[in-house]
Design an enzyme around this catalytic site. Structure first.
Site, PDB file in Angstrom:
ATOM      1  N   THR A   1       4.498 -61.991 -32.357  1.00 39.93           N
ATOM      2  CA  THR A   1       5.312 -62.932 -31.075  1.00 39.93           C
ATOM      3  C   THR A   1       6.598 -63.997 -31.778  1.00 39.93           C
ATOM      4  O   THR A   1       7.313 -64.772 -31.353  1.00 39.93           O
ATOM      5  CB  THR A   1       4.994 -62.892 -29.394  1.00 39.93           C
ATOM      6  OG1 THR A   1       3.988 -62.925 -29.723  1.00 39.93           O
ATOM      7  CG2 THR A   1       4.412 -61.413 -28.689  1.00 39.93           C
TER       8      THR A   1
ATOM      9  N   ARG B   1       7.820 -59.149 -21.023  1.00 40.71           N
ATOM     10  CA  ARG B   1       8.332 -60.158 -22.526  1.00 40.71           C
ATOM     11  C   ARG B   1       9.983 -59.686 -22.799  1.00 40.71           C
ATOM     12  O   ARG B   1      10.445 -58.643 -22.307  1.00 40.71           O
ATOM     13  CB  ARG B   1       7.406 -59.376 -23.875  1.00 40.71           C
ATOM     14  CG  ARG B   1       5.504 -59.605 -23.145  1.00 40.71           C
ATOM     15  CD  ARG B   1       5.219 -59.186 -24.517  1.00 40.71           C
ATOM     16  NE  ARG B   1       3.661 -60.079 -24.418  1.00 40.71           N
ATOM     17  CZ  ARG B   1       3.440 -60.696 -24.660  1.00 40.71           C
ATOM     18  NH1 ARG B   1       4.214 -61.787 -25.356  1.00 40.71           N
ATOM     19  NH2 ARG B   1       2.233 -60.731 -24.910  1.00 40.71           N
TER      20      ARG B   1
END
Length: 417
Positions: A40, A86
Site C-alpha cells: 500500500t 481503501r
C-alpha cells in the site's frame, strides 16, 4: 529455549490455534512460516517490524521464513483495522511499491534460508469461474460474517471486493502450504479471522489432520494506551529517505522508561539475562537511560546497519556538545532535517548583516551585536565575538551549509544555494 517459549517470554504471542502442536513441530523439524504485507506504500514502517521480528527469530533458529508481497491482495485492499473502504491503487503504483518493499525485506532477512513471493503470481491466474467453483463453494457466508474483520464493518458497510479478501488470503496460505512447505502463518491480532479462514480452507482441501497453525501477535500499545509507532511527525519509516537513521535512532532512544523493557524484548535479539540486567538499571539508574541507548543501537543496527549507528551517535554527541565542526555534510542533512533552516547565497558578508538581513536569525542589528559580543553566537561550532567578522558560507561542509547556534541549544541551518 524452544522458539514458542521464547516468543511467550517476549510477550509476543496473542493467540495460537494449537500451541502444543506448534511447539512439538518446531522442535522436531524446520518449519516454513509466512507473513504477508500488502504494497500500500513504498516503504514499511516500524509497525510492520512487529511480525517481521518474529519471522527473524524463527530464521535464526533454522526455520524458513517466507514473505508474501501482496501484489494481488494489495490491488483489492484488506479491510482489517479500517472503518472505511481503501482507495484502490493503480497497478503501476502497486508494482513500484512491491519493488521497494522487496528490497527492504532482503536487507532485513538476507538471501539465505529466506524466500520472497508475490501472490499476484497465482491469484492473477484465477478466472472468476475457477474462483467461485474451486474456492467460493468452500466458504460459508455466515461464518465469514462472524469474523471480526467483517463484523466490525457491517454497520458502515463493506464492498463485495473487500468482503472476499479473507478468501484470497486463505488461497495464499493453501498455495504456500502446497508449494513452499509453509505450515504456519503469523500476523497481527487483527488478522486472526483471515488466518483461521486459511486453516479451515487447507483442512477442507488437504484433510482435517493437516498440520497447519496460526500465531498472532498482541496489538502493540504504549504504557499510556496510545498506539505504538506514531509520532508528532507521523510514521517512523524504514526507508532512510523518509526517516533518516538519525531520526530513527532518536525515536528509540526517547522511549519512556515504562515501555523500554517491553521494546527490548520485542525489537532486539538480546538474551534474557542482558534484558533483565537492563531492566534493573531502568529501576535503579533511570537517568543514565542505558536501556534506551541499547534499544536504539540494536534496532538501528538491524534496520540500517552498524555504520548508521555510528553516524547517529556522532550526530547526537555533536548536537549535545555543540562540537558540530566535525560533522559531514550527510550527517548535517540527517541531524538538522527538522530544525529551522533558511537558504543563503555563497557570498561573503559581515556577520551582523548576515544574521539579520540574510538569515533573519536575529530580529535587529542591535540584538545581533549584543549576542555576538556576549559570546552567544557560534558559527560552525566556533564562538564568534567580533562584530566585524565575515561569514564565508562556502568555507565548511563542502560549501553546502552554515550551522548557527544561538545560546546553549538553539540551532539554525543555513543552506547555501
Amino acid at each position: 529455549m524452544n522458539i514458542i517459549d521464547e516468543l511467550k517470554w517476549r510477550g509476543a504471542v496473542n493467540q495460537t490455534t494449537d500451541e502444543e502442536g506448534l511447539r512439538e513441530l518446531a522442535e522436531k523439524q524446520q518449519i516454513g512460516l509466512y507473513c504477508g504485507v500488502d504494497p500500500t506504500g513504498d516503504s514499511l514502517h516500524i509497525g510492520h517490524l512487529i511480525p517481521f521480528m518474529m519471522l527473524k527469530r524463527f530464521q535464526l533458529q533454522g526455520h524458513h521464513p517466507v514473505i508474501v508481497i501482496g501484489g494481488g491482495t494489495g490491488a483489492i485492499g484488506d479491510p482489517s483495522g479500517k472503518n472505511s473502504e481503501r482507495v484502490l491503487q493503480t497497478m503501476d503504483q502497486v508494482k513500484h511499491n512491491e519493488d521497494a518493499i522487496s528490497a527492504q525485506m532482503i536487507k532485513l532477512f538476507g538471501t539465505e534460508n529466506f524466500t520472497i513471493v508475490n501472490n499476484y503470481d497465482w491469484l492473477s491466474k484465477l478466472s472468476l469461474l475457477d474462483f467461485l467453483r474451486d474456492y467460493g463453494k468452500l466458504f460459508n457466508v455466515n461464518t465469514m460474517l462472524n469474523k471480526e474483520v467483517v463484523a466490525s464493518r457491517l454497520e458502515v458497510g463493506i464492498s463485495f471486493t473487500e468482503f472476499t479478501y479473507q478468501i484470497l488470503q486463505s488461497i495464499d496460505f493453501l498455495h504456500l502450504y502446497k508449494h513452499e512447505n509453509v505450515q504456519l502463518q503469523i500476523g497481527g491480532a487483527d488478522q486472526w479471522g483471515n488466518i483461521t479462514a486459511g486453516i479451515d480452507l487447507i483442512h477442507k482441501v488437504e484433510g482435517s489432520d493437516t498440520d497447519v497453525f496460526a500465531l498472532t501477535i498482541p496489538l502493540m500499545l504504549k504504557d499510556d494506551g496510545t498506539k505504538f509507532g506514531k509520532t508528532a511527525g507521523g510514521a517512523v519509516w524504514l526507508d532512510p529517505k523518509k526517516t533518516s537513521p538519525y531520526e530513527f535512532y532518536q525515536f528509540w532512544i526517547n522511549q519512556d522508561d515504562r515501555d523500554v523493557v517491553k521494546y527490548l524484548k520485542y525489537f532486539t535479539f538480546l538474551g534474557e539475562d542482558e534484558i533483565n540486567e537492563l531492566a534493573d538499571k531502568v529501576q535503579t539508574h533511570p537517568e543514565k537511560r542505558e536501556a534506551q541507548r541499547r534499544l536504539a543501537e540494536e534496532v538501528t543496527k538491524f534496520v540500517h546497519g552498524e555504520q548508521a549507528v555510528v553516524e547517529a551517535q556522532h550526530i547526537t554527541q555533536a548536537l549535545f556538545s555543540g562540537e558540530v565542526q566535525d560533522l559531514t555534510a550527510e550527517e548535517i542533512e540527517q541531524g538538522f532535517k527538522n530544525m529551522p533552516s533558511v537558504e543563503v547565497s555563497d557570498e561573503k558578508k559581515n556577520i551582523i548583516l548576515w544574521l539579520v538581513d540574510d538569515t533573519k536569525i536575529e530580529a535587529s542589528r542591535r540584538q545581533a551585536r549584543e549576542d555576538v559580543k556576549n559570546g552567544a553566537i557560534r558559527i560552525n561550532g566556533e564562538k564568534v565575538q567580533d562584530v566585524d567578522a565575515e561569514i564565508d558560507p562556502s568555507a565548511h561542509f563542502d560549501g553546502k551549509f552554515v550551522i548557527v547556534r544561538r545560546g546553549k541549544k538553539k540551532y539554525f541551518l543555513a543552506r547555501v544555494k
